[in-house]
Design a protein around this motif. Structure first.
Motif: not given
Length: 254
Positions: A14-16, A18-19, A185-187, A190-191
């Motif tokens: 998931t995006p988090p 990968a972060y 949860t969404r990229e 997060l950015q």
């Protein structure tokens, strides 16, 4: 998406996830690059090649469940290595997912040579991510799955992990915290909060979503000699060697 997460391996995609993985990859590269010796072992999380920056000739990746990237499968509480035989062991979230984390850490202490190093990554319960996870557990009692982090395992806090290491005669060399962005949860979102990595490291350093501990095994009363050359140790009954399987804050300790 978060309602369907059932384990760490799914969550990492998931995006988090990968972060977090990017932060841990950078931490591991720094922590293991200058650790010298002959034998290194990674326990768990095959998605992270934690030993990539290390130059030891013999490196293994072990998991507790079958995985195509792993060199072998083993119980983390009963490692197939002789005592005092490994120079480095890394545990990216391994303590959180194993059935008996204290026994696993004791086993790591057994197989490490004196002055050998252990590197541990774990989720920090005292963080924005940890608070959202605790709220998710309250919802689960009502039959609603709103967990943000993986369901499996027990998160072991930084101070608790540090105390376990000290009881096993480890000396804490460094501690790092990272991933200060909110539990999103969404990229794109997060950015938008990328600025919080620098702000968090400065203003609330101990509340990062993840921590990384580096500790050294100390043996009291032992004087280490530095010979001009060091013969290669041969591990009896050890698995076959595998070479190179495919904003933070640092806190110093005395």
């Amino acid at each position: 998406m978060a309602d369907q997460i059932i384990g760490l391996h799914e969550w990492i995609a998931t995006p988090p996830g990968a972060y977090l993985l990017a932060w841990e990859r950078a931490q591991m590269a720094t922590a293991v690059a200058d650790v010298f010796g002959f034998h290194a072992l990674q326990l768990g999380l095959p998605e992270l090649d934690a030993l990539a920056a290390n130059r030891m000739p013999h490196r293994w990746l072990a998991t507790e469940t079958p995985n195509e990237k792993a060199a072998f499968v083993t119980d983390f509480s009963a490692l197939p290595f002789p005592a005092n035989s490994l120079d480095l062991v890394v545990l990216p979230h391994a303590l959180e997912l194993t059935a008996d984390p204290h026994s696993a850490l004791s086993e790591v202490a057994r197989v490490l040579v004196p002055e050998g190093r252990v590197v541990i990554c774990g989720f920090n319960p005292m963080s924005l991510w940890g608070f959202r996870q605790q709220r998710g557990h309250l919802y689960r009692r009502l039959g609603v799955n709103r967990l943000f982090l993986p369901q499996a395992g027990e998160f072991i806090g930084y101070l608790r992990c540090r105390d376990w290491l000290r009881l096993l005669s480890f000396e804490i060399e460094s501690g790092d915290f990272g991933c200060y962005r909110p539990a999103l949860t969404r990229e794109p979102w997060l950015q938008r909060f990328a600025w919080m990595d620098q702000a968090g490291a400065r203003w609330w350093p101990f509340f990062g979503a993840v921590y990384c501990l580096v500790a050294v095994k100390r043996v009291r009363g032992m004087t280490l000699l530095n010979p001009a050359w060091k013969p290669t140790r041969i591990l009896a009954n050890a698995p076959v060697s595998v070479a190179n399987s495919s904003g933070s804050h640092r806190v110093g300790f005395q």
